[in-house]
Enzyme design. Structure first.
Site, short mmCIF file in Angstrom:
data_model
loop_
_atom_site.label_atom_id
_atom_site.label_comp_id
_atom_site.label_asym_id
_atom_site.label_seq_id
_atom_site.Cartn_x
_atom_site.Cartn_y
_atom_site.Cartn_z
N LYS A 118 -6.07 0.89 2.38
CA LYS A 118 -7.07 -0.14 2.28
C LYS A 118 -6.85 -1.20 3.36
CE LYS A 118 -8.99 -3.54 -0.93
NZ LYS A 118 -8.89 -4.14 -2.30
N ARG B 268 0.83 -1.21 0.00
CA ARG B 268 0.00 0.00 0.00
C ARG B 268 0.86 1.26 0.00
NH1 ARG B 268 -2.71 -3.53 -1.21
NH2 ARG B 268 -4.55 -4.40 -0.16
#
Length: 584
Positions: A564, A529
């Protein structure tokens, strides 16, 4: 539940069960529960599968041994060796060259008795013993004439020098090479060794022949018979020095035997003629009833070197048979020695080929799986391990798809460019600074690496987080690689985003045939991420990383971003490495 294409889930499951798929699975599970053997490797447990493979390898090895035992080529190696039956030289020039230079080049097995240098020393010792025995016999039986004394002194000097040379060739070879390499190379050459061997092999024959004299011919002490016995013994010495040419030794033996036959066939010294009957009567009349030994007709036929002795034909046959024996032994010795060398050469080539194959297999394995993991996989079929404080990075060319054009050569040219770039990344791993960094895999244009997975290498660092610092420096070097790559290729402007994180991970190997080494964990997900939410051309890290790396690298806070699966997370961007800092 809802119907699928008009068929209820219950009916669908019933149909699949009736098809046999579930039946096979249930039968396999039943067999496992009952402890029965499972023939399908895909349905076998990991340990059973590995044990099954070991058993199969044993069976294959036994089959290979059986094939070798009945292999016709191995029989031809002994019954039809690859040598010329006349000259006894190898049919292949490179093999003949290697055989002749074996003494000079074979230094790996100096500590074994079968090595050429030990063999040469043993043969020289045998030559010295035979020369000593013949010399003792000559001193006892024959008269000590000047020729024999001279030959003895010179021969003794040559034998001693040969012993010293062969002995120091084993004990002090490196020093001799350092002092005079050209001399050692010359003395170890094929022709020089044959010349020296010819001299040493001929010394006993020369020593015996140096005692030849008229006094020996006319002696009544059977010295001439003993002379022939010594020649026979000296000729057998030509069977020594098995590493040398058999033709050379056989020709020298033939020359020695021919010389003896010539001496037996000619009247070398003046032998008194038999006394006539008239002379005997005159001697009796004068009252002198005793004749000198050399006038005694009964002793005339006892002179072996008279030229017409009754045993000459028997001696010719004996010398001829002796020569055939020497020729046969020399020939068989050289053939056996050459066959042995050919077998050793083939074994050495096969061993070298096996070594290269093993190194290539290890190289391929180490490029798929880290070396410290592959060593464990050689003893067991599975590997998994938990690690703490492992650094993980994802580095991706975010604009690679913009350059990729499948219409041009099916995209192969762009893949070639990407391969060059990844190869430059991997070249960095050879730097000792990045010994803790390991490539995990590449996913299209994304390069994944980690540091701190090797506990042994990690423990050698002076700083407890040296592997994390090295991984960050590796990221900076990757940026430099991309910048140099863009500068060297026209119209290319790759943008490298890097996500960095550290924490707990689990490493393991998946599969039994096509092995895959990978790492899993929340740390890996967050690192992924970091690059996907990062800034173009920058290295993004979670804020907790600053606590570990802040003393060595300068960061700038970016604030909180939406990650996320994690929600809001504070992140930072690397600015640069601080000047003058060292952690090793």
């Amino acid at each position: 539940g809802a119907d699928v294409n008009g068929v209820s889930p219950t009916e669908l499951l019933h149909r699949r069960h009736s098809s046999g798929y579930y039946d096979a699975s249930e039968q396999s599970l039943d067999k496992i529960g009952r402890g029965e053997e499972i023939k399908d490797p895909a349905m076998m447990p990991m340990n059973d599968t590995w044990q099954h493979r070991i058993e199969m390898h044993k069976i294959n090895d036994q089959q290979i041994i059986s094939c070798l035992q009945v292999d016709i080529k191995n029989k031809e190696l002994f019954y039809r060796p690859p040598i010329n039956q006349l000259t006894l030289s190898f049919l292949k020039n490179d093999l003949e060259h290697a055989y002749r230079n074996r003494y000079d080049e074979d230094l790996k097995y100096q500590n074994t008795v079968s090595s050429p240098r030990y063999h040469a020393l043993l043969e020289t010792v045998v030559s010295f013993i035979i020369f000593s025995l013949i010399s003792i016999c000559c001193f006892i039986i024959f008269n000590r004439n000047i020729a024999w004394i001279t030959v003895f002194i010179v021969s003794l000097l040559i034998e001693v020098l040969a012993l010293v040379h062969t002995f120091t060739d084993i004990k002090c070879h490196e020093k001799k090479v350092a002092d005079c390499p050209s001399c050692v190379h010359f003395l170890s050459g094929w022709y020089c060794r044959n010349l020296v061997g010819a001299v040493l092999a001929s010394i006993p024959v020369i020593a015996v022949y140096s005692n030849m004299s008229c006094e020996l011919v006319l002696s009544s002490m059977l010295q001439d018979r003993f002379f022939c016995y010594c020649i026979v013994m000296a000729m057998l010495h030509y069977c020594n020095f098995t590493m040398l040419s058999s033709w050379m030794k056989s020709m020298l033996a033939a020359l020695a035997g021919l010389t003896l036959l010539i001496l037996l066939g000619v009247e070398l010294c003046v032998i008194p003629q038999p006394v006539s009957t008239t002379m005997s009567v005159i001697l009796n009349v004068t009252g002198n009833a005793t004749m000198p030994p050399y006038l005694d007709a009964t002793k005339y036929s006892t002179y072996l070197f008279s030229g017409h002795h009754k045993l000459i034909f028997e001696l010719i046959l004996d010398i001829l048979l002796l020569f055939l024996l020497i020729w046969f032994l020399n020939r068989e010795f050289e053939i056996s020695y050459r066959v042995s060398f050919h077998g050793d050469s083939g074994a050495a080539k096969a061993k070298q080929q096996m070594k290269e194959n093993k190194e290539q297999a290890d190289w391929l394995l180490h490029n798929i799986i880290p070396q410290h993991v592959s060593e464990q996989l050689k003893t067991t079929s599975k590997f998994s391990k938990n690690h703490k404080d492992v650094g993980v990075i994802f580095a991706t060319i975010v604009n690679f798809n913009e350059f990729y054009d499948e219409s041009y050569q099916g995209g192969r040219e762009y893949l070639r460019v990407l391969n060059e770039l990844v190869s430059d990344y991997e070249d960095l791993l050879d730097d000792k600074r990045f010994k803790d960094v390991e490539k995990i895999k590449t996913i299209t244009s994304t390069f994944m690496a980690a540091s701190g997975l090797n506990d042994v290498s990690r423990a050698q660092n002076k700083h407890p987080f040296g592997h994390l610092l090295a991984l960050m420096e590796f990221c900076i070097e990757m940026q430099n690689v991309v910048q140099r790559f863009n500068d060297s290729i026209f119209n290319f402007d790759f943008i490298l985003n890097i996500g960095y994180n550290f924490g707990e991970v689990t490493s393991g190997v998946i599969g039994t045939t096509k092995l895959l080494y990978d790492i899993w964990g929340d740390t890996v997900n967050i690192s992924s991420r970091m690059y996907s939410t990062g800034v173009m051309g920058r290295i993004q890290v979670p804020s907790k990383t600053i606590e570990i790396l802040g003393d060595f690298f300068e960061f700038e806070e970016r604030g909180s971003i939406q990650v996320k699966g994690k929600g809001e997370m504070k992140v930072a961007l690397l600015v640069e490495k601080k000047e003058g800092v060292q952690w090793e």
